[in-house]
Scaffold this motif. Structure first.
Motif, PDB file in Angstrom:
ATOM      1  N   ALA B  90       0.872  -1.170   0.000  1.00  0.00           N
ATOM      2  CA  ALA B  90       0.000   0.000   0.000  1.00  0.00           C
ATOM      3  C   ALA B  90       0.912   1.224   0.000  1.00  0.00           C
ATOM      4  O   ALA B  90       1.663   1.441   0.941  1.00  0.00           O
ATOM      5  CB  ALA B  90      -0.907   0.001   1.237  1.00  0.00           C
ATOM      6  N   VAL B  91       0.856   1.970  -1.077  1.00  0.00           N
ATOM      7  CA  VAL B  91       1.761   3.102  -1.276  1.00  0.00           C
ATOM      8  C   VAL B  91       1.043   4.395  -0.944  1.00  0.00           C
ATOM      9  O   VAL B  91       0.007   4.698  -1.549  1.00  0.00           O
ATOM     10  CB  VAL B  91       2.240   3.157  -2.738  1.00  0.00           C
ATOM     11  CG1 VAL B  91       3.225   4.300  -2.930  1.00  0.00           C
ATOM     12  CG2 VAL B  91       2.859   1.831  -3.153  1.00  0.00           C
ATOM     13  N   CYS B  92       1.573   5.153  -0.013  1.00  0.00           N
ATOM     14  CA  CYS B  92       0.950   6.435   0.343  1.00  0.00           C
ATOM     15  C   CYS B  92       1.305   7.483  -0.709  1.00  0.00           C
ATOM     16  O   CYS B  92       2.478   7.717  -0.988  1.00  0.00           O
ATOM     17  CB  CYS B  92       1.401   6.899   1.716  1.00  0.00           C
ATOM     18  SG  CYS B  92       0.680   8.502   2.143  1.00  0.00           S
ATOM     19  N   GLU B  99       3.473   0.340   3.021  1.00  0.00           N
ATOM     20  CA  GLU B  99       3.088  -0.609   4.061  1.00  0.00           C
ATOM     21  C   GLU B  99       2.804  -1.960   3.435  1.00  0.00           C
ATOM     22  O   GLU B  99       2.323  -2.049   2.310  1.00  0.00           O
ATOM     23  CB  GLU B  99       1.823  -0.122   4.776  1.00  0.00           C
ATOM     24  CG  GLU B  99       2.018   1.174   5.525  1.00  0.00           C
ATOM     25  CD  GLU B  99       0.752   1.608   6.247  1.00  0.00           C
ATOM     26  OE1 GLU B  99      -0.038   0.740   6.646  1.00  0.00           O
ATOM     27  OE2 GLU B  99       0.574   2.837   6.390  1.00  0.00           O
ATOM     28  N   GLU B 100       3.085  -2.995   4.201  1.00  0.00           N
ATOM     29  CA  GLU B 100       2.801  -4.341   3.716  1.00  0.00           C
ATOM     30  C   GLU B 100       1.385  -4.741   4.102  1.00  0.00           C
ATOM     31  O   GLU B 100       0.915  -4.408   5.189  1.00  0.00           O
ATOM     32  CB  GLU B 100       3.828  -5.316   4.278  1.00  0.00           C
ATOM     33  CG  GLU B 100       5.241  -4.935   3.816  1.00  0.00           C
ATOM     34  CD  GLU B 100       6.317  -5.863   4.345  1.00  0.00           C
ATOM     35  OE1 GLU B 100       6.026  -6.691   5.213  1.00  0.00           O
ATOM     36  OE2 GLU B 100       7.459  -5.732   3.863  1.00  0.00           O
ATOM     37  N   VAL B 101       0.729  -5.459   3.201  1.00  0.00           N
ATOM     38  CA  VAL B 101      -0.664  -5.825   3.392  1.00  0.00           C
ATOM     39  C   VAL B 101      -0.831  -7.302   3.061  1.00  0.00           C
ATOM     40  O   VAL B 101      -0.323  -7.771   2.041  1.00  0.00           O
ATOM     41  CB  VAL B 101      -1.572  -5.002   2.434  1.00  0.00           C
ATOM     42  CG1 VAL B 101      -3.015  -5.458   2.543  1.00  0.00           C
ATOM     43  CG2 VAL B 101      -1.434  -3.518   2.716  1.00  0.00           C
ATOM     44  N   ARG B 102      -1.527  -8.031   3.905  1.00  0.00           N
ATOM     45  CA  ARG B 102      -1.817  -9.431   3.587  1.00  0.00           C
ATOM     46  C   ARG B 102      -2.897  -9.466   2.509  1.00  0.00           C
ATOM     47  O   ARG B 102      -3.738  -8.577   2.435  1.00  0.00           O
ATOM     48  CB  ARG B 102      -2.283 -10.165   4.837  1.00  0.00           C
ATOM     49  CG  ARG B 102      -1.162 -10.328   5.867  1.00  0.00           C
ATOM     50  CD  ARG B 102      -1.705 -10.645   7.236  1.00  0.00           C
ATOM     51  NE  ARG B 102      -2.561  -9.582   7.752  1.00  0.00           N
ATOM     52  CZ  ARG B 102      -2.124  -8.375   8.144  1.00  0.00           C
ATOM     53  NH1 ARG B 102      -0.840  -8.074   8.044  1.00  0.00           N
ATOM     54  NH2 ARG B 102      -2.958  -7.483   8.605  1.00  0.00           N
ATOM     55  N   GLU B 127      -1.249  -3.702  -6.134  1.00  0.00           N
ATOM     56  CA  GLU B 127      -0.688  -2.513  -5.491  1.00  0.00           C
ATOM     57  C   GLU B 127      -1.822  -1.558  -5.181  1.00  0.00           C
ATOM     58  O   GLU B 127      -2.683  -1.305  -6.028  1.00  0.00           O
ATOM     59  CB  GLU B 127       0.350  -1.827  -6.384  1.00  0.00           C
ATOM     60  CG  GLU B 127       1.641  -2.596  -6.421  1.00  0.00           C
ATOM     61  CD  GLU B 127       2.840  -1.672  -6.281  1.00  0.00           C
ATOM     62  OE1 GLU B 127       3.866  -2.136  -5.804  1.00  0.00           O
ATOM     63  OE2 GLU B 127       2.733  -0.483  -6.650  1.00  0.00           O
ATOM     64  N   LEU B 128      -1.797  -1.057  -3.950  1.00  0.00           N
ATOM     65  CA  LEU B 128      -2.846  -0.152  -3.510  1.00  0.00           C
ATOM     66  C   LEU B 128      -2.252   1.237  -3.365  1.00  0.00           C
ATOM     67  O   LEU B 128      -1.107   1.391  -2.945  1.00  0.00           O
ATOM     68  CB  LEU B 128      -3.380  -0.631  -2.165  1.00  0.00           C
ATOM     69  CG  LEU B 128      -3.786  -2.108  -2.123  1.00  0.00           C
ATOM     70  CD1 LEU B 128      -4.129  -2.525  -0.703  1.00  0.00           C
ATOM     71  CD2 LEU B 128      -4.957  -2.352  -3.054  1.00  0.00           C
ATOM     72  N   TYR B 129      -3.055   2.252  -3.692  1.00  0.00           N
ATOM     73  CA  TYR B 129      -2.605   3.625  -3.569  1.00  0.00           C
ATOM     74  C   TYR B 129      -3.604   4.405  -2.733  1.00  0.00           C
ATOM     75  O   TYR B 129      -4.810   4.198  -2.858  1.00  0.00           O
ATOM     76  CB  TYR B 129      -2.483   4.253  -4.958  1.00  0.00           C
ATOM     77  CG  TYR B 129      -1.575   3.464  -5.853  1.00  0.00           C
ATOM     78  CD1 TYR B 129      -0.194   3.611  -5.775  1.00  0.00           C
ATOM     79  CD2 TYR B 129      -2.092   2.532  -6.745  1.00  0.00           C
ATOM     80  CE1 TYR B 129       0.651   2.863  -6.563  1.00  0.00           C
ATOM     81  CE2 TYR B 129      -1.250   1.781  -7.551  1.00  0.00           C
ATOM     82  CZ  TYR B 129       0.115   1.951  -7.454  1.00  0.00           C
ATOM     83  OH  TYR B 129       0.958   1.199  -8.235  1.00  0.00           O
ATOM     84  N   GLY B 130      -3.106   5.262  -1.888  1.00  0.00           N
ATOM     85  CA  GLY B 130      -4.007   6.053  -1.061  1.00  0.00           C
ATOM     86  C   GLY B 130      -3.228   6.897  -0.088  1.00  0.00           C
ATOM     87  O   GLY B 130      -2.164   7.410  -0.428  1.00  0.00           O
ATOM     88  N   ARG B 131      -3.756   7.034   1.130  1.00  0.00           N
ATOM     89  CA  ARG B 131      -3.082   7.844   2.150  1.00  0.00           C
ATOM     90  C   ARG B 131      -2.908   7.022   3.412  1.00  0.00           C
ATOM     91  O   ARG B 131      -3.861   6.422   3.910  1.00  0.00           O
ATOM     92  CB  ARG B 131      -3.905   9.101   2.453  1.00  0.00           C
ATOM     93  CG  ARG B 131      -3.969  10.056   1.273  1.00  0.00           C
ATOM     94  CD  ARG B 131      -4.919  11.209   1.554  1.00  0.00           C
ATOM     95  NE  ARG B 131      -4.384  12.130   2.542  1.00  0.00           N
ATOM     96  CZ  ARG B 131      -3.548  13.129   2.259  1.00  0.00           C
ATOM     97  NH1 ARG B 131      -3.148  13.316   1.018  1.00  0.00           N
ATOM     98  NH2 ARG B 131      -3.106  13.931   3.204  1.00  0.00           N
ATOM     99  N   CYS B 132      -1.696   7.048   3.945  1.00  0.00           N
ATOM    100  CA  CYS B 132      -1.427   6.276   5.156  1.00  0.00           C
ATOM    101  C   CYS B 132      -2.063   6.973   6.366  1.00  0.00           C
ATOM    102  O   CYS B 132      -2.532   8.105   6.265  1.00  0.00           O
ATOM    103  CB  CYS B 132       0.081   6.094   5.354  1.00  0.00           C
ATOM    104  SG  CYS B 132       0.974   7.589   5.800  1.00  0.00           S
ATOM    105  N   ALA B 133      -2.065   6.281   7.485  1.00  0.00           N
ATOM    106  CA  ALA B 133      -2.734   6.791   8.688  1.00  0.00           C
ATOM    107  C   ALA B 133      -2.198   8.171   9.077  1.00  0.00           C
ATOM    108  O   ALA B 133      -2.970   9.087   9.363  1.00  0.00           O
ATOM    109  CB  ALA B 133      -2.553   5.803   9.844  1.00  0.00           C
TER     110      ALA B 133
END
Lengths: 138, 138
Positions: B90-92, B99-102, B127-133
């Motif tokens: 998951a790429v911010c 971040e790694e994601v199962r 691959e996921l794109y978005g915003r991290c916490a």
DNA sequence: ATAGGTGCAAACGGTTTGCAAATAG
DNA sequence: CTATTTGCAAACCGTTTGCACCTAT
């Protein structure tokens, strides 16, 4: 007039035989092809089109939503014919054929991700690998 | 002795300070970095390591399962530190942090795909794109 | 002592670009 | 007629490679 010519006109670009031929290769093959591979196929069809035009046209088709691009396993660009907007690709490891797949039940996945890690998913890229229906039966 | 040195020994490779330093950059940054970017970071840390060694070492780390590689949006290779085996990223889009994601509930997706299109899924890349916490709270 | 690693500079190869000639509208 | 497209060759640039020297074991 072909569908591709129409799209070109809509965007104020010239519709040429060269572009038709390049798009026809993608439409007929339906697998990921490098610019080099597209060029070879054009030559084998008797169309002598320069490699640089192939590069330029493939990028143009991506811009028109007629093709999708990715980097292949050797880092080279590869292009595939595309019809719908948001979707993903299932690549057959046996014949190379690419099928389009709707993204489906990813909402639940996105919710879990937000709850578990606080990551707000906005977009996703998915590629699936396996065997297409034809190759499974063999 | 560091974890990376151990892994190198297990595989019969030499553990060198050069390799430690390159791996340390990946471990500290946790985002996709091109060989060029890794090289720059090494220089800024006062380590004068040649670019070709960076290329060779990054590929080595991928082979050891310590890093993962992908092609970035410009077709360049990019590497990220990696700890577990099968997972996704998951790429911010704000800070670049990865971040790694199962992979989670993809079995249902695979079953639907087989029923609908006859495609037998064997593997997948996501691959996921978005915003991290952190970036969401800002 | 010896197998393996590193730096350097050159080669490689996919991709892009500048420009003159050709073509679509 | 004018704007766009094409072919050609050269430039570009990320990446790989050969080799002499260096380092880990």
């Amino acid at each position: 007039m072909s569908e591709i010519s129409e799209t070109l006109h809509e965007r104020g670009r010239y519709a040429t035989r060269t572009r038709e031929r390049i798009a026809a290769v993608l439409r007929d093959e339906r697998r990921y092809l490098t610019p080099h591979a597209v060029h070879e196929l054009l030559l084998s069809r008797g169309a002598s089109i320069s490699l640089s035009t192939v590069y330029r046209t493939l990028e143009l088709l991506v811009g028109l939503g007629i093709a999708a691009a990715r980097s292949d396993e050797h880092g080279q660009n590869a292009y595939v014919f595309c019809t719908v907007q948001h979707h993903h690709h299932a690549v057959c490891r046996s014949c190379g054929r690419v099928e389009e797949v709707r993204c489906g039940p990813l909402e639940r996945f996105a919710r879990d991700l937000r709850n578990d890690q606080g990551f707000e998913m906005e977009d996703h890229a998915i590629e699936l690998y396996g065997r297409c229906a034809d190759c499974t039966q063999r």
